[in-house]
Design an enzyme around this catalytic site. Structure first.
Site, PDB file in Angstrom:
ATOM      1  N   ARG A 179       0.858  -1.180   0.000  1.00 16.37           N
ATOM      2  CA  ARG A 179       0.000   0.000   0.000  1.00 16.37           C
ATOM      3  C   ARG A 179       0.896   1.232   0.000  1.00 16.37           C
ATOM      4  O   ARG A 179       1.539   1.556   0.995  1.00 16.37           O
ATOM      5  CB  ARG A 179      -0.910  -0.007   1.225  1.00 16.37           C
ATOM      6  CG  ARG A 179      -1.938  -1.119   1.220  1.00 16.37           C
ATOM      7  CD  ARG A 179      -2.850  -1.047   0.024  1.00 16.37           C
ATOM      8  NE  ARG A 179      -3.984  -1.978   0.098  1.00 16.37           N
ATOM      9  CZ  ARG A 179      -4.867  -2.156  -0.865  1.00 16.37           C
ATOM     10  NH1 ARG A 179      -4.749  -1.468  -2.003  1.00 16.37           N
ATOM     11  NH2 ARG A 179      -5.869  -3.000  -0.724  1.00 16.37           N
ATOM     12  N   GLU A 225     -14.472 -10.304  -5.490  1.00 20.56           N
ATOM     13  CA  GLU A 225     -13.165  -9.969  -4.924  1.00 20.56           C
ATOM     14  C   GLU A 225     -12.510 -11.186  -4.269  1.00 20.56           C
ATOM     15  O   GLU A 225     -11.292 -11.358  -4.361  1.00 20.56           O
ATOM     16  CB  GLU A 225     -13.313  -8.839  -3.901  1.00 20.56           C
ATOM     17  CG  GLU A 225     -13.663  -7.489  -4.506  1.00 20.56           C
ATOM     18  CD  GLU A 225     -12.571  -6.937  -5.415  1.00 20.56           C
ATOM     19  OE1 GLU A 225     -11.408  -7.353  -5.277  1.00 20.56           O
ATOM     20  OE2 GLU A 225     -12.894  -6.087  -6.263  1.00 20.56           O
ATOM     21  N   GLU A 267      -8.879 -12.164  -5.730  1.00 17.23           N
ATOM     22  CA  GLU A 267      -7.692 -11.951  -4.904  1.00 17.23           C
ATOM     23  C   GLU A 267      -7.193 -13.211  -4.220  1.00 17.23           C
ATOM     24  O   GLU A 267      -6.017 -13.266  -3.825  1.00 17.23           O
ATOM     25  CB  GLU A 267      -7.973 -10.875  -3.852  1.00 17.23           C
ATOM     26  CG  GLU A 267      -8.230  -9.504  -4.451  1.00 17.23           C
ATOM     27  CD  GLU A 267      -8.267  -8.378  -3.445  1.00 17.23           C
ATOM     28  OE1 GLU A 267      -8.192  -7.211  -3.855  1.00 17.23           O
ATOM     29  OE2 GLU A 267      -8.367  -8.660  -2.227  1.00 17.23           O
ATOM     30  N   GLU A 275      -1.299  -6.083  -6.908  1.00 13.98           N
ATOM     31  CA  GLU A 275      -1.892  -7.394  -6.677  1.00 13.98           C
ATOM     32  C   GLU A 275      -1.051  -8.533  -7.269  1.00 13.98           C
ATOM     33  O   GLU A 275      -1.337  -9.700  -7.015  1.00 13.98           O
ATOM     34  CB  GLU A 275      -3.305  -7.440  -7.267  1.00 13.98           C
ATOM     35  CG  GLU A 275      -4.284  -6.504  -6.572  1.00 13.98           C
ATOM     36  CD  GLU A 275      -5.687  -6.635  -7.124  1.00 13.98           C
ATOM     37  OE1 GLU A 275      -5.847  -7.274  -8.200  1.00 13.98           O
ATOM     38  OE2 GLU A 275      -6.621  -6.112  -6.501  1.00 13.98           O
TER      39      GLU A 275
END
Length: 211
Positions: free
Chosen positions: A70, A99, A103, A149
Site C-alpha cells: 500500500r 473480490e 484476490e 496485486e
C-alpha cells in the site's frame, strides 16, 4: 441517554452548491456548500464509491489474510480481501464474491453481513461493508493480477492470533482490525449478531433512501 436505539441517523441538509474540484484516477475531491444552523458551511471531501471486504473463515476458525503493498503508507499490509464498488449497478454481495475469487482464488457458499463502517467521516464518504464467508473452497479461477496485486501473499491464520496481533498494534488495516474484532465478539455471542447477506445497505451515502 434516551430510550431510542444508540445509532447514527441520517440528517439531510440543503446543499446549495456542489462541484468537483479534483478529478483523480480513482477518487475525486468534491466541494459542497450547505446550510447548517442558519449559516453556510463549505467542506471539501474525497468522493468515494464505497467498498466491500470479506472475512473468510474455515472450519478451524482460521481467517484468510492477504498481504499486498500500500503505497500511501509504504507498507506491505496484511488485509482482508476487499475491493471497490466501482462496477455500476453491481450488488455489494456480488462484488464481495468477485473480490474473494479475484484476490484469493476462493468461493464460499455461506455469506452474512458482519459489520459496516465509515473510514473517515470527516474527510470522505467511503463506507465499507464486511461480510463473513464460510464453507470456502477453491474456485480454480484464472485471474491475471497486476500492479500491487501481482505479488499478493495468502495465509490462513487463527482468528484469535489475528485479534492478538491487532491488539498488540502490529496490524493496522482498518477493515482487518474491525472485521476480526467484530468476528471475535460475534462468535462469543453465538454469531447472533450476523445479518443476512442481502440486507439493504441504507447507511451507504449513495444508497440511502430519499427522505
Amino acid at each position: 441517554m434516551t430510550d431510542s436505539p444508540l445509532e447514527d441517523t441520517a440528517f439531510p441538509v440543503d446543499v446549495t452548491a456542489s462541484e468537483r474540484v479534483f478529478d483523480g484516477l480513482v477518487w475525486d475531491i468534491r466541494r459542497d456548500t450547505f446550510d447548517y444552523n442558519g449559516s453556510p458551511v463549505t467542506r471539501e471531501y474525497m468522493d468515494h464509491t464505497g467498498a466491500v471486504a470479506v472475512l473468510a473463515l474455515d472450519d478451524h476458525d482460521r481467517v484468510l489474510l492477504i498481504r499486498q503493498y500500500r503505497h500511501p503508507v509504504g507498507l506491505r499490509e496484511w488485509e482482508l480481501p476487499a475491493g471497490l464498488l466501482d462496477v455500476d449497478g453491481e450488488d455489494p454481495l456480488v462484488a464481495a464474491q468477485r473480490e474473494l475469487e479475484e484476490e484469493a482464488d476462493l468461493r464460499a457458499e455461506d455469506w452474512h453481513v458482519l459489520s459496516e463502517f465509515a473510514t473517515s467521516p470527516g474527510g470522505n464518504n467511503e463506507v465499507i461493508r464486511i461480510y463473513v464467508a464460510r464453507d470456502v473452497s477453491a474456485s480454480h479461477g484464472d485471474f491475471e493480477r497486476a500492479e500491487e496485486e501481482a505479488d499478493i501473499e495468502v495465509a490462513w491464520v487463527a482468528l484469535d492470533d489475528v485479534v492478538d496481533a491487532v491488539l498488540a498494534r502490529r496490524l493496522q488495516n482498518p477493515s482487518l482490525a474491525i472485521g476480526v474484532l467484530a468476528a471475535h465478539a460475534s462468535r462469543a455471542r453465538g454469531w447472533a449478531t450476523l445479518a443476512p447477506a442481502d440486507i439493504p445497505w441504507d447507511r451507504h451515502p449513495k444508497r440511502r433512501p430519499a427522505p
